[in-house]
Design an enzyme around this catalytic site. Structure first.
Site, PDB file in Angstrom:
ATOM      1  N   GLU A  95      -9.483   5.749  -4.368  1.00 24.33           N
ATOM      2  CA  GLU A  95      -8.545   4.765  -3.825  1.00 24.33           C
ATOM      3  C   GLU A  95      -8.170   3.774  -4.925  1.00 24.33           C
ATOM      4  O   GLU A  95      -8.946   3.545  -5.863  1.00 24.33           O
ATOM      5  CB  GLU A  95      -9.223   4.083  -2.621  1.00 24.33           C
ATOM      6  CG  GLU A  95      -8.490   2.981  -1.924  1.00 24.33           C
ATOM      7  CD  GLU A  95      -7.137   3.312  -1.324  1.00 24.33           C
ATOM      8  OE1 GLU A  95      -6.329   3.943  -2.034  1.00 24.33           O
ATOM      9  OE2 GLU A  95      -6.863   2.899  -0.194  1.00 24.33           O
ATOM     10  N   ASP A  96      -6.982   3.208  -4.839  1.00 21.92           N
ATOM     11  CA  ASP A  96      -6.547   2.261  -5.859  1.00 21.92           C
ATOM     12  C   ASP A  96      -7.337   0.951  -5.810  1.00 21.92           C
ATOM     13  O   ASP A  96      -7.785   0.443  -6.829  1.00 21.92           O
ATOM     14  CB  ASP A  96      -5.029   1.983  -5.753  1.00 21.92           C
ATOM     15  CG  ASP A  96      -4.568   1.634  -4.337  1.00 21.92           C
ATOM     16  OD1 ASP A  96      -5.405   1.571  -3.410  1.00 21.92           O
ATOM     17  OD2 ASP A  96      -3.349   1.417  -4.165  1.00 21.92           O
ATOM     18  N   ASP A  99      -9.827  -4.000  -0.546  1.00 24.37           N
ATOM     19  CA  ASP A  99      -9.495  -5.396  -0.268  1.00 24.37           C
ATOM     20  C   ASP A  99     -10.324  -5.826   0.954  1.00 24.37           C
ATOM     21  O   ASP A  99     -11.465  -6.242   0.799  1.00 24.37           O
ATOM     22  CB  ASP A  99      -7.984  -5.459  -0.047  1.00 24.37           C
ATOM     23  CG  ASP A  99      -7.442  -6.858   0.151  1.00 24.37           C
ATOM     24  OD1 ASP A  99      -8.117  -7.816  -0.247  1.00 24.37           O
ATOM     25  OD2 ASP A  99      -6.327  -6.995   0.694  1.00 24.37           O
ATOM     26  N   PHE A 148      -2.546 -10.839  -5.623  1.00 28.62           N
ATOM     27  CA  PHE A 148      -1.833  -9.612  -5.291  1.00 28.62           C
ATOM     28  C   PHE A 148      -1.394  -8.927  -6.570  1.00 28.62           C
ATOM     29  O   PHE A 148      -0.647  -9.500  -7.368  1.00 28.62           O
ATOM     30  CB  PHE A 148      -0.631  -9.887  -4.382  1.00 28.62           C
ATOM     31  CG  PHE A 148      -0.126  -8.631  -3.742  1.00 28.62           C
ATOM     32  CD1 PHE A 148      -0.750  -8.125  -2.603  1.00 28.62           C
ATOM     33  CD2 PHE A 148       0.925  -7.931  -4.296  1.00 28.62           C
ATOM     34  CE1 PHE A 148      -0.317  -6.936  -2.027  1.00 28.62           C
ATOM     35  CE2 PHE A 148       1.362  -6.736  -3.731  1.00 28.62           C
ATOM     36  CZ  PHE A 148       0.742  -6.242  -2.591  1.00 28.62           C
ATOM     37  N   ARG A 161       5.013   0.929  -8.938  1.00 28.24           N
ATOM     38  CA  ARG A 161       3.860   1.834  -9.043  1.00 28.24           C
ATOM     39  C   ARG A 161       3.741   2.441 -10.434  1.00 28.24           C
ATOM     40  O   ARG A 161       2.667   2.834 -10.864  1.00 28.24           O
ATOM     41  CB  ARG A 161       3.976   2.971  -8.026  1.00 28.24           C
ATOM     42  CG  ARG A 161       3.856   2.534  -6.583  1.00 28.24           C
ATOM     43  CD  ARG A 161       3.662   3.768  -5.700  1.00 28.24           C
ATOM     44  NE  ARG A 161       3.961   3.484  -4.297  1.00 28.24           N
ATOM     45  CZ  ARG A 161       3.086   2.987  -3.429  1.00 28.24           C
ATOM     46  NH1 ARG A 161       1.873   2.687  -3.817  1.00 28.24           N
ATOM     47  NH2 ARG A 161       3.420   2.789  -2.176  1.00 28.24           N
TER      48      ARG A 161
HETATM   49  P1  IMP Z   1      -7.950  -2.694   2.660  1.00 25.25           P
HETATM   50  O1  IMP Z   1      -7.938  -1.766   3.847  1.00 25.25           O
HETATM   51  O2  IMP Z   1      -7.663  -4.115   3.059  1.00 25.25           O
HETATM   52  O3  IMP Z   1      -9.199  -2.592   1.822  1.00 25.25           O
HETATM   53  O4  IMP Z   1      -6.684  -2.357   1.814  1.00 25.25           O
HETATM   54  C1  IMP Z   1      -6.557  -1.323   0.995  1.00 25.25           C
HETATM   55  C2  IMP Z   1      -5.077  -1.054   0.741  1.00 25.25           C
HETATM   56  O5  IMP Z   1      -4.299  -2.273   0.728  1.00 25.25           O
HETATM   57  C3  IMP Z   1      -4.905  -0.461  -0.621  1.00 25.25           C
HETATM   58  O6  IMP Z   1      -4.921   0.932  -0.549  1.00 25.25           O
HETATM   59  C4  IMP Z   1      -3.549  -0.984  -1.052  1.00 25.25           C
HETATM   60  O7  IMP Z   1      -2.538  -0.092  -0.627  1.00 25.25           O
HETATM   61  C5  IMP Z   1      -3.370  -2.267  -0.313  1.00 25.25           C
HETATM   62  N1  IMP Z   1      -3.611  -3.458  -1.179  1.00 25.25           N
HETATM   63  C6  IMP Z   1      -4.620  -4.337  -1.110  1.00 25.25           C
HETATM   64  N2  IMP Z   1      -4.529  -5.289  -2.056  1.00 25.25           N
HETATM   65  C7  IMP Z   1      -3.409  -4.991  -2.759  1.00 25.25           C
HETATM   66  C8  IMP Z   1      -2.782  -5.600  -3.910  1.00 25.25           C
HETATM   67  O8  IMP Z   1      -3.222  -6.621  -4.477  1.00 25.25           O
HETATM   68  N3  IMP Z   1      -1.652  -4.994  -4.352  1.00 25.25           N
HETATM   69  C9  IMP Z   1      -1.122  -3.872  -3.775  1.00 25.25           C
HETATM   70  N4  IMP Z   1      -1.690  -3.271  -2.723  1.00 25.25           N
HETATM   71  C10 IMP Z   1      -2.820  -3.830  -2.216  1.00 25.25           C
HETATM   72 MG    MG Z   2      -3.202   2.168  -0.572  1.00 28.94          MG
END
Ligand code: IMP
Ligand code: MG
Length: 171
Positions: A95-96, A99, A148, A161
Protein backbone atom coordinates in the site's frame (compact mmCIF):
# COMPACT_ATOMS: atom_id res chain seq x y z
CA UNK A 1 0.01 25.57 -6.35
CA UNK A 2 3.52 25.00 -5.03
CA UNK A 3 4.91 21.55 -4.34
CA UNK A 4 7.71 21.13 -1.82
CA UNK A 5 9.84 17.96 -1.84
CA UNK A 6 9.43 15.90 1.33
CA UNK A 7 11.26 12.73 0.21
CA UNK A 8 13.50 12.77 -2.87
CA UNK A 9 13.48 10.15 -5.63
CA UNK A 10 17.00 9.08 -4.54
CA UNK A 11 15.96 8.57 -0.92
CA UNK A 12 12.90 6.60 -2.02
CA UNK A 13 14.99 4.36 -4.30
CA UNK A 14 17.49 3.65 -1.51
CA UNK A 15 14.78 2.77 1.02
CA UNK A 16 12.84 0.62 -1.47
CA UNK A 17 16.04 -1.37 -2.13
CA UNK A 18 16.47 -1.92 1.62
CA UNK A 19 12.86 -3.08 1.98
CA UNK A 20 13.30 -5.41 -1.02
CA UNK A 21 16.36 -7.00 0.59
CA UNK A 22 14.52 -7.50 3.88
CA UNK A 23 11.48 -9.00 2.14
CA UNK A 24 13.72 -11.25 0.03
CA UNK A 25 15.29 -12.64 3.22
CA UNK A 26 11.91 -13.11 4.94
CA UNK A 27 10.24 -14.89 2.00
CA UNK A 28 12.97 -17.37 1.13
CA UNK A 29 11.22 -20.70 0.21
CA UNK A 30 7.73 -19.19 0.61
CA UNK A 31 4.89 -18.97 -1.90
CA UNK A 32 4.74 -15.18 -2.16
CA UNK A 33 1.71 -13.34 -3.58
CA UNK A 34 2.20 -9.56 -3.67
CA UNK A 35 -1.16 -7.77 -3.53
CA UNK A 36 -1.07 -4.14 -4.64
CA UNK A 37 -3.86 -1.79 -3.60
CA UNK A 38 -4.98 0.27 -6.58
CA UNK A 39 -4.30 2.88 -7.55
CA UNK A 40 -1.90 4.53 -5.11
CA UNK A 41 0.39 1.53 -4.63
CA UNK A 42 1.27 0.94 -8.29
CA UNK A 43 4.48 2.99 -8.39
CA UNK A 44 5.85 1.66 -5.08
CA UNK A 45 4.83 -1.89 -6.01
CA UNK A 46 6.46 -1.80 -9.43
CA UNK A 47 9.75 -0.64 -7.93
CA UNK A 48 9.52 -3.03 -4.98
CA UNK A 49 8.88 -6.22 -6.98
CA UNK A 50 11.97 -5.48 -9.08
CA UNK A 51 14.21 -5.56 -6.00
CA UNK A 52 12.64 -8.68 -4.44
CA UNK A 53 14.62 -11.61 -5.81
CA UNK A 54 12.45 -14.54 -4.62
CA UNK A 55 9.77 -15.85 -7.04
CA UNK A 56 6.47 -14.04 -6.63
CA UNK A 57 3.06 -13.58 -8.17
CA UNK A 58 1.28 -10.22 -8.35
CA UNK A 59 -2.39 -9.40 -7.98
CA UNK A 60 -4.42 -6.30 -7.22
CA UNK A 61 -7.33 -5.10 -5.14
CA UNK A 62 -9.04 -1.72 -5.16
CA UNK A 63 -10.88 0.03 -2.36
CA UNK A 64 -12.91 3.20 -2.30
CA UNK A 65 -10.76 6.30 -2.04
CA UNK A 66 -11.22 9.74 -0.60
CA UNK A 67 -12.87 10.91 -3.81
CA UNK A 68 -12.31 14.62 -4.10
CA UNK A 69 -11.78 15.22 -0.40
CA UNK A 70 -8.64 14.87 1.71
CA UNK A 71 -10.66 13.43 4.62
CA UNK A 72 -11.54 9.73 4.81
CA UNK A 73 -15.24 8.89 4.99
CA UNK A 74 -14.48 6.14 7.53
CA UNK A 75 -16.16 3.55 5.31
CA UNK A 76 -14.08 1.20 3.19
CA UNK A 77 -15.66 -0.24 0.07
CA UNK A 78 -14.18 -3.05 -2.03
CA UNK A 79 -14.13 -2.04 -5.71
CA UNK A 80 -11.98 -4.87 -7.09
CA UNK A 81 -11.19 -8.27 -5.62
CA UNK A 82 -8.26 -10.63 -6.26
CA UNK A 83 -8.17 -12.92 -9.31
CA UNK A 84 -5.93 -15.41 -7.49
CA UNK A 85 -6.65 -17.87 -4.68
CA UNK A 86 -4.48 -17.13 -1.64
CA UNK A 87 -5.29 -20.24 0.39
CA UNK A 88 -2.09 -21.61 2.03
CA UNK A 89 0.00 -18.92 0.32
CA UNK A 90 2.09 -16.07 1.75
CA UNK A 91 0.42 -12.76 1.09
CA UNK A 92 2.20 -9.41 1.15
CA UNK A 93 -0.20 -6.48 0.86
CA UNK A 94 1.51 -3.42 -0.66
CA UNK A 95 0.00 0.00 0.00
CA UNK A 96 1.18 3.55 -0.61
CA UNK A 97 0.34 5.00 2.81
CA UNK A 98 -1.28 4.08 6.11
CA UNK A 99 -3.22 6.96 7.61
CA UNK A 100 -6.27 6.08 9.78
CA UNK A 101 -5.47 2.38 9.21
CA UNK A 102 -9.09 1.62 8.23
CA UNK A 103 -8.23 0.44 4.71
CA UNK A 104 -5.50 -1.96 5.80
CA UNK A 105 -7.39 -3.40 8.77
CA UNK A 106 -10.40 -4.03 6.53
CA UNK A 107 -8.30 -5.74 3.82
CA UNK A 108 -6.32 -7.70 6.35
CA UNK A 109 -9.50 -9.11 7.93
CA UNK A 110 -11.01 -9.90 4.56
CA UNK A 111 -7.91 -11.78 3.34
CA UNK A 112 -7.48 -13.61 6.67
CA UNK A 113 -10.87 -15.24 6.14
CA UNK A 114 -9.49 -16.92 2.99
CA UNK A 115 -6.97 -18.96 5.01
CA UNK A 116 -3.60 -17.82 3.64
CA UNK A 117 -0.44 -19.29 5.22
CA UNK A 118 0.54 -15.74 6.28
CA UNK A 119 -0.33 -12.08 5.67
CA UNK A 120 2.03 -9.14 6.04
CA UNK A 121 1.81 -5.53 4.97
CA UNK A 122 4.34 -3.20 3.33
CA UNK A 123 3.64 0.54 3.17
CA UNK A 124 5.86 3.21 1.73
CA UNK A 125 4.58 5.87 4.13
CA UNK A 126 3.19 5.79 7.66
CA UNK A 127 1.26 8.78 9.09
CA UNK A 128 0.78 7.55 12.68
CA UNK A 129 -0.83 10.77 14.01
CA UNK A 130 -4.24 10.01 12.52
CA UNK A 131 -4.51 6.30 13.30
CA UNK A 132 -7.99 5.08 14.30
CA UNK A 133 -7.14 1.37 14.54
CA UNK A 134 -4.54 -0.84 16.24
CA UNK A 135 -3.17 -1.89 12.85
CA UNK A 136 0.64 -2.12 12.65
CA UNK A 137 2.27 -2.57 9.20
CA UNK A 138 5.20 -5.04 8.98
CA UNK A 139 7.41 -3.07 6.56
CA UNK A 140 7.45 0.74 6.58
CA UNK A 141 9.44 2.94 4.20
CA UNK A 142 9.16 6.28 6.00
CA UNK A 143 7.24 7.61 8.99
CA UNK A 144 5.95 11.08 8.10
CA UNK A 145 4.16 13.93 9.91
CA UNK A 146 0.44 14.65 9.41
CA UNK A 147 0.68 16.43 6.06
CA UNK A 148 -1.19 15.63 2.86
CA UNK A 149 1.38 14.22 0.44
CA UNK A 150 1.38 13.56 -3.30
CA UNK A 151 3.57 11.86 -5.88
CA UNK A 152 5.13 8.40 -6.33
CA UNK A 153 1.60 6.99 -6.75
CA UNK A 154 -0.23 9.30 -4.33
CA UNK A 155 -2.78 11.70 -5.73
CA UNK A 156 -4.78 14.77 -4.94
CA UNK A 157 -7.99 14.88 -6.95
CA UNK A 158 -6.62 12.08 -9.18
CA UNK A 159 -3.52 14.04 -10.20
CA UNK A 160 0.24 14.04 -9.45
CA UNK A 161 0.63 10.24 -9.19
CA UNK A 162 3.53 10.41 -11.65
CA UNK A 163 5.77 12.74 -9.65
CA UNK A 164 9.03 10.84 -8.98
CA UNK A 165 9.27 12.16 -5.39
CA UNK A 166 6.95 12.58 -2.39
CA UNK A 167 5.79 16.18 -2.21
CA UNK A 168 3.69 18.40 0.02
CA UNK A 169 1.30 20.94 -1.42
CA UNK A 170 1.71 24.50 -0.16
CA UNK A 171 -1.29 26.61 -1.08
P1 IMP B 1 -6.45 4.99 5.62
O1 IMP B 1 -7.55 3.99 5.39
O2 IMP B 1 -6.95 6.21 6.34
O3 IMP B 1 -5.23 4.40 6.30
O4 IMP B 1 -6.08 5.58 4.23
C1 IMP B 1 -5.33 4.99 3.31
C2 IMP B 1 -5.59 5.63 1.95
O5 IMP B 1 -5.86 7.04 2.06
C3 IMP B 1 -4.36 5.53 1.11
O6 IMP B 1 -4.39 4.38 0.33
C4 IMP B 1 -4.42 6.79 0.26
O7 IMP B 1 -5.15 6.52 -0.92
C5 IMP B 1 -5.20 7.77 1.07
N1 IMP B 1 -4.33 8.79 1.72
C6 IMP B 1 -4.07 8.94 3.03
N2 IMP B 1 -3.23 9.96 3.26
C7 IMP B 1 -2.94 10.48 2.05
C8 IMP B 1 -2.09 11.56 1.61
O8 IMP B 1 -1.43 12.27 2.40
N3 IMP B 1 -2.04 11.78 0.28
C9 IMP B 1 -2.75 11.03 -0.63
N4 IMP B 1 -3.53 10.01 -0.27
C10 IMP B 1 -3.63 9.74 1.06
MG1 MG C 1 -4.93 4.32 -1.72
Amino acid sequence: MQVEVMISAEDIAKRVRELGEEITRDYDSKDLVVVGILKGAVVFMSDLIRVITVPLEVDFMATSSYGLSTQTSGVVQLLKDLDTSIEDRDVLIVEDIIDTGLTLSYLNQLLHSRKPASIKTAVLLDKPDRRQTEFVPDYVGFVIPDRFVIGYGLDVEHKFRGLPYIGVVNN
